[in-house]
Design a protein around this motif. Structure first.
Motif, PDB file in Angstrom:
ATOM      1  N   ARG A   1      -4.037   5.280  -2.286  1.00 33.37           N
ATOM      2  CA  ARG A   1      -2.912   4.855  -3.133  1.00 33.37           C
ATOM      3  C   ARG A   1      -2.213   6.016  -3.827  1.00 33.37           C
ATOM      4  O   ARG A   1      -1.077   5.893  -4.265  1.00 33.37           O
ATOM      5  CB  ARG A   1      -3.406   3.875  -4.203  1.00 33.37           C
ATOM      6  CG  ARG A   1      -4.030   2.631  -3.663  1.00 33.37           C
ATOM      7  CD  ARG A   1      -3.012   1.936  -2.763  1.00 33.37           C
ATOM      8  NE  ARG A   1      -3.649   0.894  -1.997  1.00 33.37           N
ATOM      9  CZ  ARG A   1      -3.876  -0.326  -2.460  1.00 33.37           C
ATOM     10  NH1 ARG A   1      -3.526  -0.641  -3.670  1.00 33.37           N
ATOM     11  NH2 ARG A   1      -4.440  -1.225  -1.697  1.00 33.37           N
TER      12      ARG A   1
ATOM     13  N   GLU B   1     -13.524   2.709  -0.755  1.00 27.52           N
ATOM     14  CA  GLU B   1     -13.107   1.323  -1.022  1.00 27.52           C
ATOM     15  C   GLU B   1     -14.290   0.525  -1.587  1.00 27.52           C
ATOM     16  O   GLU B   1     -14.149  -0.224  -2.545  1.00 27.52           O
ATOM     17  CB  GLU B   1     -12.608   0.687   0.279  1.00 27.52           C
ATOM     18  CG  GLU B   1     -11.937  -0.647   0.042  1.00 27.52           C
ATOM     19  CD  GLU B   1     -11.721  -1.432   1.321  1.00 27.52           C
ATOM     20  OE1 GLU B   1     -12.038  -0.919   2.401  1.00 27.52           O
ATOM     21  OE2 GLU B   1     -11.265  -2.570   1.207  1.00 27.52           O
TER      22      GLU B   1
ATOM     23  N   ARG C   1     -11.527   8.881   7.470  1.00 24.84           N
ATOM     24  CA  ARG C   1     -11.480   7.412   7.506  1.00 24.84           C
ATOM     25  C   ARG C   1     -12.770   6.818   6.930  1.00 24.84           C
ATOM     26  O   ARG C   1     -12.730   5.885   6.125  1.00 24.84           O
ATOM     27  CB  ARG C   1     -11.293   6.938   8.952  1.00 24.84           C
ATOM     28  CG  ARG C   1     -11.212   5.432   9.079  1.00 24.84           C
ATOM     29  CD  ARG C   1     -11.147   5.018  10.531  1.00 24.84           C
ATOM     30  NE  ARG C   1     -12.354   5.384  11.254  1.00 24.84           N
ATOM     31  CZ  ARG C   1     -12.537   5.199  12.569  1.00 24.84           C
ATOM     32  NH1 ARG C   1     -11.567   4.680  13.278  1.00 24.84           N
ATOM     33  NH2 ARG C   1     -13.654   5.527  13.155  1.00 24.84           N
TER      34      ARG C   1
ATOM     35  N   SER D   1      -0.678   9.373   5.601  1.00 20.56           N
ATOM     36  CA  SER D   1      -0.319   8.113   6.259  1.00 20.56           C
ATOM     37  C   SER D   1      -1.312   6.990   6.010  1.00 20.56           C
ATOM     38  O   SER D   1      -1.021   5.835   6.309  1.00 20.56           O
ATOM     39  CB  SER D   1      -0.186   8.339   7.772  1.00 20.56           C
ATOM     40  OG  SER D   1      -1.437   8.679   8.319  1.00 20.56           O
ATOM     41  N   HIS D   2      -2.478   7.293   5.462  1.00 21.77           N
ATOM     42  CA  HIS D   2      -3.494   6.242   5.291  1.00 21.77           C
ATOM     43  C   HIS D   2      -3.027   5.233   4.249  1.00 21.77           C
ATOM     44  O   HIS D   2      -2.747   5.589   3.105  1.00 21.77           O
ATOM     45  CB  HIS D   2      -4.827   6.860   4.874  1.00 21.77           C
ATOM     46  CG  HIS D   2      -6.000   5.983   5.183  1.00 21.77           C
ATOM     47  ND1 HIS D   2      -6.079   4.686   4.728  1.00 21.77           N
ATOM     48  CD2 HIS D   2      -7.122   6.194   5.893  1.00 21.77           C
ATOM     49  CE1 HIS D   2      -7.218   4.150   5.159  1.00 21.77           C
ATOM     50  NE2 HIS D   2      -7.861   5.046   5.880  1.00 21.77           N
ATOM     51  N   MET D   3      -2.969   3.984   4.667  1.00 20.17           N
ATOM     52  CA  MET D   3      -2.415   2.957   3.793  1.00 20.17           C
ATOM     53  C   MET D   3      -3.345   2.594   2.629  1.00 20.17           C
ATOM     54  O   MET D   3      -2.948   1.960   1.673  1.00 20.17           O
ATOM     55  CB  MET D   3      -2.114   1.694   4.604  1.00 20.17           C
ATOM     56  CG  MET D   3      -1.189   1.910   5.763  1.00 20.17           C
ATOM     57  SD  MET D   3       0.488   2.253   5.237  1.00 20.17           S
ATOM     58  CE  MET D   3       1.129   0.590   5.122  1.00 20.17           C
ATOM     59  N   GLU D   4      -4.605   2.960   2.762  1.00 19.49           N
ATOM     60  CA  GLU D   4      -5.580   2.584   1.734  1.00 19.49           C
ATOM     61  C   GLU D   4      -5.600   3.604   0.590  1.00 19.49           C
ATOM     62  O   GLU D   4      -6.040   3.291  -0.505  1.00 19.49           O
ATOM     63  CB  GLU D   4      -6.967   2.505   2.383  1.00 19.49           C
ATOM     64  CG  GLU D   4      -7.991   1.772   1.579  1.00 19.49           C
ATOM     65  CD  GLU D   4      -8.317   0.415   2.166  1.00 19.49           C
ATOM     66  OE1 GLU D   4      -8.438   0.325   3.391  1.00 19.49           O
ATOM     67  OE2 GLU D   4      -8.442  -0.541   1.390  1.00 19.49           O
TER      68      GLU D   4
ATOM     69  N   HIS E   1      -3.233  12.610   7.889  1.00 13.54           N
ATOM     70  CA  HIS E   1      -3.932  11.323   7.805  1.00 13.54           C
ATOM     71  C   HIS E   1      -4.107  10.880   6.350  1.00 13.54           C
ATOM     72  O   HIS E   1      -4.164   9.694   6.071  1.00 13.54           O
ATOM     73  CB  HIS E   1      -5.279  11.422   8.531  1.00 13.54           C
ATOM     74  CG  HIS E   1      -5.110  11.868   9.947  1.00 13.54           C
ATOM     75  ND1 HIS E   1      -4.567  11.039  10.910  1.00 13.54           N
ATOM     76  CD2 HIS E   1      -5.334  13.061  10.553  1.00 13.54           C
ATOM     77  CE1 HIS E   1      -4.488  11.704  12.053  1.00 13.54           C
ATOM     78  NE2 HIS E   1      -4.942  12.928  11.858  1.00 13.54           N
TER      79      HIS E   1
ATOM     80  N   GLU F   1     -13.208   4.433   3.641  1.00  7.80           N
ATOM     81  CA  GLU F   1     -13.921   3.144   3.669  1.00  7.80           C
ATOM     82  C   GLU F   1     -15.026   3.120   2.621  1.00  7.80           C
ATOM     83  O   GLU F   1     -15.237   2.124   1.934  1.00  7.80           O
ATOM     84  CB  GLU F   1     -14.485   2.875   5.063  1.00  7.80           C
ATOM     85  CG  GLU F   1     -13.412   2.332   5.997  1.00  7.80           C
ATOM     86  CD  GLU F   1     -13.848   2.274   7.456  1.00  7.80           C
ATOM     87  OE1 GLU F   1     -15.044   2.484   7.721  1.00  7.80           O
ATOM     88  OE2 GLU F   1     -12.978   2.024   8.308  1.00  7.80           O
TER      89      GLU F   1
ATOM     90  N   SER G   1       5.231   5.155   3.304  1.00  6.02           N
ATOM     91  CA  SER G   1       4.869   3.924   4.010  1.00  6.02           C
ATOM     92  C   SER G   1       4.105   2.961   3.109  1.00  6.02           C
ATOM     93  O   SER G   1       4.153   1.755   3.306  1.00  6.02           O
ATOM     94  CB  SER G   1       4.036   4.250   5.251  1.00  6.02           C
ATOM     95  OG  SER G   1       2.919   5.022   4.867  1.00  6.02           O
ATOM     96  N   ASN G   2       3.380   3.457   2.135  1.00  6.93           N
ATOM     97  CA  ASN G   2       2.729   2.543   1.197  1.00  6.93           C
ATOM     98  C   ASN G   2       3.043   2.911  -0.256  1.00  6.93           C
ATOM     99  O   ASN G   2       2.276   2.606  -1.157  1.00  6.93           O
ATOM    100  CB  ASN G   2       1.216   2.465   1.430  1.00  6.93           C
ATOM    101  CG  ASN G   2       0.490   3.738   1.036  1.00  6.93           C
ATOM    102  OD1 ASN G   2       1.085   4.804   1.007  1.00  6.93           O
ATOM    103  ND2 ASN G   2      -0.783   3.623   0.731  1.00  6.93           N
TER     104      ASN G   2
ATOM    105  N   ARG H   1     -10.572  13.587  11.252  1.00  4.81           N
ATOM    106  CA  ARG H   1      -9.840  12.442  10.691  1.00  4.81           C
ATOM    107  C   ARG H   1     -10.743  11.221  10.598  1.00  4.81           C
ATOM    108  O   ARG H   1     -10.575  10.375   9.723  1.00  4.81           O
ATOM    109  CB  ARG H   1      -8.580  12.151  11.497  1.00  4.81           C
ATOM    110  CG  ARG H   1      -8.828  11.583  12.865  1.00  4.81           C
ATOM    111  CD  ARG H   1      -7.547  11.230  13.590  1.00  4.81           C
ATOM    112  NE  ARG H   1      -7.832  10.903  14.964  1.00  4.81           N
ATOM    113  CZ  ARG H   1      -8.231   9.711  15.376  1.00  4.81           C
ATOM    114  NH1 ARG H   1      -8.382   8.739  14.505  1.00  4.81           N
ATOM    115  NH2 ARG H   1      -8.477   9.485  16.654  1.00  4.81           N
ATOM    116  N   LYS H   2     -11.718  11.140  11.482  1.00  2.00           N
ATOM    117  CA  LYS H   2     -12.623   9.987  11.427  1.00  2.00           C
ATOM    118  C   LYS H   2     -13.565  10.087  10.230  1.00  2.00           C
ATOM    119  O   LYS H   2     -13.962   9.079   9.676  1.00  2.00           O
ATOM    120  CB  LYS H   2     -13.416   9.864  12.725  1.00  2.00           C
ATOM    121  CG  LYS H   2     -12.561   9.378  13.873  1.00  2.00           C
ATOM    122  CD  LYS H   2     -13.393   9.013  15.063  1.00  2.00           C
ATOM    123  CE  LYS H   2     -12.496   8.506  16.185  1.00  2.00           C
ATOM    124  NZ  LYS H   2     -13.240   8.242  17.408  1.00  2.00           N
TER     125      LYS H   2
END
Lengths: 322, 279
Positions: free
Chosen positions: B225, B54, B47, B220-223, B217, B51, B246-247, B43-44
């Protein structure tokens, strides 16, 4: 570099000692702090602590009163109440109140605006002074800069040392300037002395400049302006922390530490906290003795706090840009 | 001496191992012989990929569409240069014939070229000047949604994979792709195509690993879309949709080929601008 004899006000001389810093050992030790695993409750505690230690900073030519007002609002209440409510609703329980940050740090021209919003609150108002970031102004104008900042309402002064004099070996001038600024600050403002470690070239010089500043009366020593090519690193902060420890053992006076510039993530912030704990101990792990000079760090701390509560990774868009 | 490959992840234009240090072996088709060790993303790693995406989206999404088209075309060129590698890998790991492997590679290269051509044209087909009653110009134009997670199907098809990546990417989205279990080794040559095509770092990120570990993950990840889900497991789709509320994540099940314009516009948002008519 050799030890230096410095004349002190009121007569007499002191010696600024020179202890060579083991470069390899320092780098290795600093790297070791990146290997710690801080999880769950301990991580949440560290995130809250780091948040309370932030000097929320804006030091741009484009700063406006509007931006400073917004920054003060964020400093006082880092997480919008609606977001707190949303988290509490989601997890079905109250969360620990999110603290205010330690201080807002601005240019002298923005002090009046910030003072209006921070007066009477727990958030300190720090201003850079002494011709920040270069320090390249005549001494009298630098002192005038400090006097005006305090008069306008700054409760903390972040001054830069005279690197020109320092690198020429004129340590007396550097010392005298810090002493003069400290005299003006007196009991009205805390004095943080910025070494600009990126321009000092060696760990030996960083340690020497730290000691010189502490002897001259610095309440805090600070790594950098955030404007140099190299800002705070774990290694140069470690050298300064060890100087603080030795100064405390020798003189019995506690001095605070503020790494600034380049600390952008919660993970980095926690590494710094571990380093402070293992070098100076718990007494320094409070906003009174340790600060982070940062701006974007705050958003990442908030993101990670929300992750700890909800289990979800959050998006930068949920937080203000500045 | 023959050296066994270790295939790493592709995150932010770099090839890191999984932060967890884990890997798993894959074999030659119908054989006990190990083909390569594959990094097992945690999961990291997901993440980190988000990032990177982004950062990548800021470059990729703000390029001109024409420039994006050029880069997609460049990917086709680079993929053509790696044809033998792709064909050999597909044959070795999937056990398909030379003809079938070449067909899949042809389809993949065609998909790059097709969406290169479409990258600066779909806007004209999907945007509009709206008839409004008032002294305003009103325009509707497509914007990329941002970061899209692409979950690959369990039945591997190289042409479809590239088609899905290129269609989502063409509009300026950045991607986190979780490759399926059948041919995770495709990561290496495909990532090399992306890494050598002037694609901004982080615009496309490739992960290998176990989907069951990663999908909660992703949901649930808010980033993230939007999710393009090719995996046929309806339970996974259901969970991602549930977590994605959630998003307000847009979750698009993509089990079949769809019209290419729809393949792009499923991952854009339409922005309408009202502009007063001047004098």
């Amino acid at each position: 570099m050799p030890a230096a004899q410095i004349k002190v006000p009121g007569g007499g001389r002191i010696t600024i000692p020179h202890y060579p810093v083991d470069r390899v050992g320092t780098t290795e030790r600093a790297n070791s702090f990146t290997k710690r695993s801080i999880k769950t409750e301990s991580k949440l505690d560290a995130l809250y602590l780091a948040l309370s230690m932030v000097d929320l900073t804006t030091l741009e030519g484009s700063d406006t009163p509007g931006k400073v007002r917004q920054l003060c609002g964020k400093a006082l209440r880092p997480m919008p109440p609606a977001m707190v409510e949303q988290i509490e609703k989601e997890i079905g329980k109250k969360i620990r109140p999110i603290p205010s940050v330690a201080a807002v740090c601005v240019y002298p021209s923005q002090i009046a605006t910030a003072a209006k919003h921070l007066r009477g609150t727990s958030v300190e108002l720090a201003s850079v002074a002494t011709a920040f970031p270069s320090g390249q102004l005549p001494a009298d104008l630098k002192l005038e800069d400090v006097k005006r900042a305090i008069k306008l309402g700054a409760t903390e002064i972040d001054m830069v040392i005279n690197r020109d004099a320092f690198l020429r070996g004129d340590f007396q001038t550097v010392f005298d300037e810090v002493v003069a600024v400290k005299d003006i600050c007196s009991d009205e403002a805390h004095l943080k002395v910025i070494l600009e470690t990126g321009e000092l070239q060696t760990y030996d010089k960083i340690r020497f400049a730290s000691w010189l500043s502490m002897e001259a009366g610095a309440d805090f020593i600070k790594t950098s302006t955030g404007k140099a090519t190299e800002n705070a690193t774990l290694a140069n902060t470690l050298v300064m922390l060890q100087a603080i420890q030795d100064f405390y053992d020798d003189r019995g006076r506690m001095v605070g530490m503020k790494p600034a510039g380049g600390i952008r993530t919660a993970k980095q912030a926690i590494q710094y906290l571990v380093m402070v704990k293992e070098t100076l101990g718990n007494e320094w792990l409070t906003p009174q003795w340790f600060r982070f000079g940062a701006s974007v760090l705050l958003n990442d701390l908030l993101r990670q706090i929300m992750k700890q509560y909800t289990g979800r990774y959050f998006d930068n868009h949920y937080f203000s840009l500045d | 001496m023959k050296v066994l490959k270790t295939i790493k992840l592709f995150i932010g234009g770099e090839f890191p191992r999984s932060e967890s240090g884990r890997s798993f072996p894959i074999n030659f088709h119908d054989s006990e012989k190990i083909y390569a060790n594959i990094a097992q993303a945690s999961r990291k790693d997901l993440r980190a990929a988000v990032e990177a995406a982004e950062v990548g989206q800021k470059s990729w999404g703000f390029m001109t569409a024409y420039n994006r088209a050029q880069i997609l075309y460049r990917m086709a060129e680079m993929a053509e240069g790696k044809r033998h590698e792709f064909v050999g890998l597909l044959k070795d790991t999937l056990g398909i014939s030379d003809k079938e492997a070449n067909k899949q590679v042809d389809e993949a290269i065609d998909a790059f070229i097709y969406y290169a051509g479409f990258a600066d044209k779909f806007q004209q087909m999907s945007a509009a000047v709206n008839p409004v009653a008032g002294p305003h110009h009103s325009f509707t134009t497509p914007d990329p949604v941002g970061i899209v997670a692409l979950i690959c199907e369990s039945h591997f098809d190289f042409g479809r994979l590239v088609s899905n990546i290129a269609s989502v990417s063409a509009s300026g989205n950045s991607l986190v792709v979780v490759l399926g279990p059948e041919c995770p080794a495709i990561l290496q040559p495909l990532a090399e195509v992306f890494a050598t095509s002037d694609l901004p770092k982080g615009a496309i990120n490739l992960l290998t690993g176990h989907l069951k570990e990663l999908y909660p993950h992703i949901g649930s990840h808010m980033e993230i879309r939007s999710v393009s889900c090719q995996n046929e497991d309806t339970e996974i789709l259901y969970e991602i949709k549930k977590l994605g509320t959630s998003n307000m994540k847009r979750v698009v099940p993509r089990y079949e080929n769809v019209d290419s314009l729809k393949a792009i516009t499923d991952f854009v948002e339409f922005k309408t601008v009202w502009h007063p008519i001047g004098t």
